[in-house]
Scaffold this motif. Structure first.
Motif, PDB file in Angstrom:
ATOM      1  N   ALA A  98     -11.310  -3.626   3.000  1.00  0.00           N
ATOM      2  CA  ALA A  98     -10.449  -2.443   2.996  1.00  0.00           C
ATOM      3  C   ALA A  98      -9.490  -2.444   1.807  1.00  0.00           C
ATOM      4  CB  ALA A  98      -9.656  -2.358   4.299  1.00  0.00           C
ATOM      5  N   ALA A  99      -9.270  -3.594   1.192  1.00  0.00           N
ATOM      6  CA  ALA A  99      -8.404  -3.684   0.021  1.00  0.00           C
ATOM      7  C   ALA A  99      -9.183  -3.583  -1.286  1.00  0.00           C
ATOM      8  CB  ALA A  99      -7.624  -4.999   0.050  1.00  0.00           C
ATOM      9  N   ASP A 100     -10.492  -3.477  -1.211  1.00  0.00           N
ATOM     10  CA  ASP A 100     -11.351  -3.463  -2.390  1.00  0.00           C
ATOM     11  C   ASP A 100     -11.653  -2.010  -2.767  1.00  0.00           C
ATOM     12  OD1 ASP A 100     -13.400  -3.625  -4.268  1.00  0.00           O
ATOM     13  OD2 ASP A 100     -14.359  -5.338  -3.294  1.00  0.00           O
ATOM     14  N   GLU A 131     -13.687 -14.366  11.374  1.00  0.00           N
ATOM     15  CA  GLU A 131     -14.187 -14.216  10.007  1.00  0.00           C
ATOM     16  C   GLU A 131     -14.627 -12.789   9.743  1.00  0.00           C
ATOM     17  OE1 GLU A 131     -17.718 -14.565  12.520  1.00  0.00           O
ATOM     18  OE2 GLU A 131     -15.783 -15.625  12.464  1.00  0.00           O
ATOM     19  N   ARG A 132     -15.115 -12.093  10.772  1.00  0.00           N
ATOM     20  CA  ARG A 132     -15.536 -10.714  10.613  1.00  0.00           C
ATOM     21  C   ARG A 132     -14.318  -9.803  10.418  1.00  0.00           C
ATOM     22  NH1 ARG A 132     -18.858  -8.469  15.564  1.00  0.00           N
ATOM     23  NH2 ARG A 132     -16.857  -8.922  16.572  1.00  0.00           N
ATOM     24  N   ALA A 133     -13.268 -10.032  11.192  1.00  0.00           N
ATOM     25  CA  ALA A 133     -12.056  -9.249  11.037  1.00  0.00           C
ATOM     26  C   ALA A 133     -11.430  -9.476   9.666  1.00  0.00           C
ATOM     27  CB  ALA A 133     -11.056  -9.607  12.139  1.00  0.00           C
ATOM     28  N   GLU A 134     -11.439 -10.719   9.213  1.00  0.00           N
ATOM     29  CA  GLU A 134     -10.864 -11.021   7.906  1.00  0.00           C
ATOM     30  C   GLU A 134     -11.681 -10.376   6.794  1.00  0.00           C
ATOM     31  OE1 GLU A 134      -8.162 -12.070   5.287  1.00  0.00           O
ATOM     32  OE2 GLU A 134      -7.980 -12.341   7.475  1.00  0.00           O
ATOM     33  N   ARG A 135     -12.990 -10.356   6.943  1.00  0.00           N
ATOM     34  CA  ARG A 135     -13.834  -9.709   5.941  1.00  0.00           C
ATOM     35  C   ARG A 135     -13.557  -8.206   5.880  1.00  0.00           C
ATOM     36  NH1 ARG A 135     -18.171 -11.734   7.489  1.00  0.00           N
ATOM     37  NH2 ARG A 135     -19.044 -10.040   8.731  1.00  0.00           N
ATOM     38  N   PRO A 156     -29.190   3.484  11.322  1.00  0.00           N
ATOM     39  CA  PRO A 156     -28.043   3.007  10.547  1.00  0.00           C
ATOM     40  C   PRO A 156     -27.155   2.067  11.352  1.00  0.00           C
ATOM     41  CG  PRO A 156     -27.653   5.234  11.318  1.00  0.00           C
ATOM     42  CD  PRO A 156     -29.057   4.893  11.715  1.00  0.00           C
ATOM     43  N   ILE A 157     -27.731   0.950  11.758  1.00  0.00           N
ATOM     44  CA  ILE A 157     -27.024  -0.063  12.543  1.00  0.00           C
ATOM     45  C   ILE A 157     -27.063  -1.374  11.777  1.00  0.00           C
ATOM     46  CG2 ILE A 157     -26.988  -1.346  14.711  1.00  0.00           C
ATOM     47  CD1 ILE A 157     -26.297   1.558  15.116  1.00  0.00           C
ATOM     48  N   ASP A 158     -25.922  -2.016  11.656  1.00  0.00           N
ATOM     49  CA  ASP A 158     -25.837  -3.285  10.944  1.00  0.00           C
ATOM     50  C   ASP A 158     -25.842  -4.415  11.968  1.00  0.00           C
ATOM     51  OD1 ASP A 158     -25.347  -5.419   9.332  1.00  0.00           O
ATOM     52  OD2 ASP A 158     -23.658  -4.538   8.270  1.00  0.00           O
ATOM     53  N   VAL A 159     -27.021  -4.909  12.274  1.00  0.00           N
ATOM     54  CA  VAL A 159     -27.156  -5.933  13.303  1.00  0.00           C
ATOM     55  C   VAL A 159     -26.428  -7.221  12.920  1.00  0.00           C
ATOM     56  CG1 VAL A 159     -28.816  -7.380  14.538  1.00  0.00           C
ATOM     57  CG2 VAL A 159     -29.297  -4.973  14.174  1.00  0.00           C
ATOM     58  N   ALA A 160     -26.348  -7.511  11.627  1.00  0.00           N
ATOM     59  CA  ALA A 160     -25.706  -8.750  11.200  1.00  0.00           C
ATOM     60  C   ALA A 160     -24.245  -8.808  11.634  1.00  0.00           C
ATOM     61  CB  ALA A 160     -25.818  -8.900   9.689  1.00  0.00           C
ATOM     62  N   THR A 161     -23.580  -7.654  11.745  1.00  0.00           N
ATOM     63  CA  THR A 161     -22.163  -7.658  12.122  1.00  0.00           C
ATOM     64  C   THR A 161     -21.950  -7.837  13.617  1.00  0.00           C
ATOM     65  OG1 THR A 161     -22.002  -5.253  12.429  1.00  0.00           O
ATOM     66  CG2 THR A 161     -21.645  -6.113  10.202  1.00  0.00           C
TER      67      THR A 161
END
Length: 670
Positions: A290-292, A281-285, A419-424
């Motif tokens: 990247a298309a937005d 799901e992370r890769a798909e997001r 600047p770390i996104d722990v959620a990812t």
């Protein structure tokens, strides 16, 4: 005697297996197998632009070229601090390519981030873009089958491996040791240069490799890293530099290497199996983001800064011809920049181990009548992924502080505002035994000052090591798990640690559980007017063995933005300050003299009381803001927290002391 004979026979067999080579005819045959498979491929797009996805990032390059003249080049520059943004920029740019994609890197793993990029590169090749992938041997793709598949995947895709010792794409741990015995210097001559170049118009370089932990995608340990994206005429220099590497004799087509060639001869070109993401799901997001164009505009284009001339400094493969001294262009250029400083040098490096020329330079700088302040951001023992490098940094703290005048700030393993996104990361924390009120299995969340989930919220105060979400490892507290390795020793940047035990490739155990963060950024700011982002760790390896590169931008706005990023890393929430420890009440002069004498010894540095230790800021009415360690009121506002704060004192602390005592000889390869 029988046992000794068995060991000798086994060693000889391993040596012969490692050195077994294909004949010239077999290499040609393997290359033919790959070429025939490539020739059978087709292009999915007939459009002149190779059906490229419109990209606001790629548009920046067009605007920069349009505004440039030979006398006054114009560029856009973007500091990529956040890992997910750095990956988003790469995917978006790969999709925007119309003619060429050149990717050069030290590490390319086959985890989620690495496989996502491979899929995007293949998609670009199939729509008609020429893709060239240049990988250093020591940390190239993990599976020979993957390299064999890519060798014949498409006519528009080529893969080369730089400086393959033993004629192989991959070498095992024992083969690495054998290569060290026969070919020490060549084994250490690595391509540390990192570059993604799109259409010869926009490029990304900096500290990041292609592995989950460079993009906040690892559940246990991630790097606080930095890249810079530059769009405009300097990309032509990047292109010329890439071509020098690509055409060098050390860059060998994957299909002509012994292990890949044997795979092709035995089984032909294998199909690349579909990606099996740990977190699909992370890769798909990421694909969706990247298309937005609106999202890319907001997160990446709006923060980009218009700048004038941009310099790209890079070592060429000539550095690996004989001695490196005359060809260490990046090292010489960076030292000249530091020597030009009048007021302040900000230096960020994960491994504070200085070469002799660098030490001489800083001594000279310190000897000026009005020397510039030197601020150094580096790792603590608790944060680093290379504790041997930290041990030598620890050994020379007195020299750094007293002789060079450094203000040293060591990054915390659980920075509160980074600047770390722990959620990812996908991290979950284990149930803590005997901790009242704990909610087992909770996923860490929170928000930092910039809107990213806070790293501090991914920590639990408990006497356990950090959790492993998908690969449990030894626990040093009340929760027990089976032991596994932190990381394959051949898939890391710090080459010297490959000689150690596999335990040497794990960070030290900590007192608390959480997603650990280690500094990996390599940057510099001179007098608030020149900003540098690159691959050089400012260490002996970068001077003598590795090829390195960096972007140099003389622009006040860019330099100040970079300085602000580094100042965030050295803020009290994110770093400890290193300063002289309080003098003992008696015999302080003798203690200092003996400590200094032991420091000069290459071995037997066992003096127990070091010159410096770590300090934590204690705010209060009299201390509203942090002050430098050489300020008169420093000790009133800071409290000592020990030499190795946050570390669960044990075997790694002992081995750190041992390497402090015996490790000086390793400095040239660190």
């Amino acid at each position: 005697m029988t046992g000794l004979r068995s060991i000798v026979v086994a060693t000889l067999a391993l040596w012969l297996a490692a050195c077994a080579t294909l004949s010239p005819a077999q290499r040609d045959q393997a290359a033919t197998v790959a070429a025939q498979a490539r020739a059978a491929t087709t292009v999915d797009c007939a459009a002149a632009d190779a059906c490229a996805q419109p990209s606001p990032l790629r548009r920046l390059a067009g605007e920069a070229f349009a505004a440039s003249t030979p006398e006054a080049p114009r560029h856009y520059a973007l500091i990529l601090d956040h890992g997910p943004d750095a990956l988003l920029a790469r995917i978006n740019l790969i999709r925007s390519a119309t003619t060429t994609i050149d990717l050069q890197t030290y590490i390319f793993d086959e985890d989620d981030a690495g496989r996502l990029v491979i899929d995007e590169l293949l998609a670009a090749a199939r729509r008609g873009v020429r893709v060239r992938l240049l990988l250093d041997q020591l940390a190239a793709l993990e599976k020979i089958e993957t390299l064999a598949a890519l060798a014949g995947a498409h006519a528009n895709l080529e893969v080369r491996v730089y400086n393959p010792v033993l004629g192989r794409a991959r070498i095992s741990y024992p083969q690495y040791a054998l290569a060290a015995a026969c070919c020490w210097r060549r084994l250490n001559q690595r391509m540390h240069t990192k570059l993604l170049l799109i259409d010869g118009a926009v490029g990304i370089t900096g500290g990041r490799n292609y592995q989950d932990d460079y993009y906040d995608w690892d559940a246990t340990y991630n790097f606080r890293d930095r890249d810079v994206l530059v769009a405009g005429p300097v990309a032509r220099e990047m292109d010329a530099d890439f071509v020098r590497f690509w055409e060098d004799a050390r860059s060998v087509p994957a299909e002509r290497l012994n292990d890949v060639g044997r795979e092709l001869l035995a089984r032909g070109v294998p199909a690349l199996p579909p990606a099996r993401f740990q977190r699909p799901e992370r890769a798909e997001r990421m694909r969706t983001d990247a298309a937005d164009s609106g999202l890319v505009e907001q997160r990446l284009v709006t923060p980009a800064l218009p700048v004038g001339a941009v310099g790209y400094i890079s070592d060429t493969p000539a550095k690996h011809e004989g001695g490196a001294e005359g060809n260490a262009h990046a090292s010489h250029s960076l030292r000249r920049l530091i020597e030009s400083a009048q007021h302040e040098v900000m230096l960020q490096t994960p491994y504070l181990v200085l070469s002799k020329p660098a030490q001489d330079m800083f001594r000279t700088l310190r000897a000026r009548t009005d020397p510039p302040r030197v601020i150094v951001s580096t790792n603590s023992l608790a944060a680093t992924d290379a504790f041997i490098a930290y041990a030598l940094s620890y050994k020379y703290k007195r020299r750094y502080l007293r002789e060079f005048g450094f203000n040293i700030y060591e990054f915390k393993p659980f920075p509160a505002d980074a600047p770390i996104d722990v959620a990812t990361t996908g991290a979950t924390l284990p149930p803590l035994i005997g901790v009242p009120g704990d909610d087992p299995g909770t996923t860490p969340t929170g928000t930092a000052s910039d809107g990213a989930p806070a790293v501090a919220d991914a920590i639990r105060d408990a006497p356990v090591s950090r959790a492993r979400a998908t690969r449990p490892r030894r626990d040093f507290g009340s929760v027990r798990r089976p032991r596994t390795n932190y990381r394959d020793p051949l898939s890391r940047e710090h080459a010297a640690l490959r000689f150690g035990s596999r335990g040497a490739n794990e960070p030290v155990p900590l007192k608390r559980a959480g997603v650990r963060i280690g500094l990996h950024a390599k940057s510099m700011v001179i007098d608030g007017r020149i900003g540098v982002v690159g691959t050089h760790n400012f260490d002996p390896r970068g001077d003598d063995y590795n090829t390195e590169s960096a972007v140099v931008i003389e622009d006040a706005a860019f330099a100040q933005a970079l300085a602000a990023s580094i100042r965030r890393d050295i803020a009290p929430a994110n770093a400890w300050v290193i300063a002289r420890r309080d003098r003992p009440p008696v015999l302080s002069g003798l203690n200092y003299s003996l400590g200094k004498a032991f420091e000069t010894l290459p071995v037997f540095d066992f003096w127990p009381v070091r010159y410096a230790t770590s300090y934590e800021f204690v705010p209060g009415p009299a201390c509203p803001q942090p002050v430098p360690p050489d300020a008169p009121g420093f000790r009133a506002c800071y409290r000592p927290v020990g030499d190795f704060p946050e570390v669960d004192l044990g075997l790694k602390s002992l081995t750190t002391r041992i390497f402090t005592a015996f490790g000086a000889g390793l400095a040239p390869i660190l």
